[in-house]
Scaffold this motif. Structure first.
Motif, PDB file in Angstrom:
ATOM      1  N   MET A 149      25.622  94.075  44.438  1.00 12.23           N
ATOM      2  CA  MET A 149      24.123  94.068  43.905  1.00 12.23           C
ATOM      3  C   MET A 149      23.870  95.405  43.292  1.00 12.23           C
ATOM      4  O   MET A 149      23.113  95.502  42.400  1.00 12.23           O
ATOM      5  CB  MET A 149      23.246  94.120  45.309  1.00 12.23           C
ATOM      6  CG  MET A 149      21.867  94.206  44.861  1.00 12.23           C
ATOM      7  SD  MET A 149      20.590  93.657  46.414  1.00 12.23           S
ATOM      8  CE  MET A 149      19.441  94.975  46.097  1.00 12.23           C
ATOM      9  N   TYR A 195      25.727  97.490  41.755  1.00  8.00           N
ATOM     10  CA  TYR A 195      26.440  97.576  40.451  1.00  8.00           C
ATOM     11  C   TYR A 195      25.829  96.375  39.252  1.00  8.00           C
ATOM     12  O   TYR A 195      25.870  96.773  38.282  1.00  8.00           O
ATOM     13  CB  TYR A 195      27.938  97.354  40.395  1.00  8.00           C
ATOM     14  CG  TYR A 195      28.464  98.634  41.337  1.00  8.00           C
ATOM     15  CD1 TYR A 195      28.526  99.648  40.970  1.00  8.00           C
ATOM     16  CD2 TYR A 195      29.090  97.970  42.330  1.00  8.00           C
ATOM     17  CE1 TYR A 195      29.129 100.826  41.754  1.00  8.00           C
ATOM     18  CE2 TYR A 195      29.684  99.215  43.275  1.00  8.00           C
ATOM     19  CZ  TYR A 195      29.578 100.321  42.982  1.00  8.00           C
ATOM     20  OH  TYR A 195      30.185 101.297  43.810  1.00  8.00           O
ATOM     21  N   GLU A 196      25.411  95.402  39.711  1.00 12.42           N
ATOM     22  CA  GLU A 196      24.699  94.336  38.859  1.00 12.42           C
ATOM     23  C   GLU A 196      23.398  94.663  38.506  1.00 12.42           C
ATOM     24  O   GLU A 196      23.079  93.664  37.263  1.00 12.42           O
ATOM     25  CB  GLU A 196      24.978  92.993  39.479  1.00 12.42           C
ATOM     26  CG  GLU A 196      26.445  92.589  39.775  1.00 12.42           C
ATOM     27  CD  GLU A 196      26.869  91.498  40.681  1.00 12.42           C
ATOM     28  OE1 GLU A 196      25.540  90.630  40.850  1.00 12.42           O
ATOM     29  OE2 GLU A 196      27.892  91.011  40.905  1.00 12.42           O
ATOM     30  N   ARG A 197      22.729  95.280  39.043  1.00 11.04           N
ATOM     31  CA  ARG A 197      21.259  95.540  38.620  1.00 11.04           C
ATOM     32  C   ARG A 197      20.831  96.944  38.144  1.00 11.04           C
ATOM     33  O   ARG A 197      21.243  97.940  38.944  1.00 11.04           O
ATOM     34  CB  ARG A 197      20.422  95.443  40.090  1.00 11.04           C
ATOM     35  CG  ARG A 197      20.310  93.832  40.369  1.00 11.04           C
ATOM     36  CD  ARG A 197      19.623  93.427  41.436  1.00 11.04           C
ATOM     37  NE  ARG A 197      18.178  94.000  41.377  1.00 11.04           N
ATOM     38  CZ  ARG A 197      17.246  93.743  42.194  1.00 11.04           C
ATOM     39  NH1 ARG A 197      17.641  93.331  43.372  1.00 11.04           N
ATOM     40  NH2 ARG A 197      16.042  94.082  42.058  1.00 11.04           N
ATOM     41  N   SER A 198      20.186  96.973  37.336  1.00 11.79           N
ATOM     42  CA  SER A 198      19.837  98.326  36.604  1.00 11.79           C
ATOM     43  C   SER A 198      18.722  98.942  37.536  1.00 11.79           C
ATOM     44  O   SER A 198      18.390 100.115  37.287  1.00 11.79           O
ATOM     45  CB  SER A 198      19.508  98.472  35.252  1.00 11.79           C
ATOM     46  OG  SER A 198      18.226  97.293  35.142  1.00 11.79           O
TER      47      SER A 198
END
Length: 77
Positions: A1, A3-6
């Motif tokens: 989570m 790494y996948e969301r800015s």
């Protein structure tokens, strides 16, 4: 989570921190759900996930009450 969301920032920190850290992060006020208990079978459910009767036994529920999801722990014992 992380790494996948800015909009999420990962942080390496201890789980056991000063209570003011948990207050500043909003955990102490926002980590609670309304729960109900079945008066017949004594099982506990989140109030927003059940209707009028218990799905297990058909019994009636208590009034919803806040339940803190944070765990109480002690350090150094």
């Amino acid at each position: 989570m992380v790494y996948e969301r800015s909009d999420v920032f990962g942080m390496d920190a201890a789980i056991l921190m000063h209570p003011r850290v948990w207050e500043a992060s909003g955990h102490t006020k926002n980590f609670s759900d309304l729960l109900v208990d079945c008066k017949k079978c004594k099982k506990r459910f989140r109030a927003n996930q059940v209707k009028d009767n218990c799905p297990e036994c058909g019994g009636k529920f208590t009034e919803p009450r806040p339940f803190n999801l944070m765990l109480k722990t002690f350090l150094g014992r």
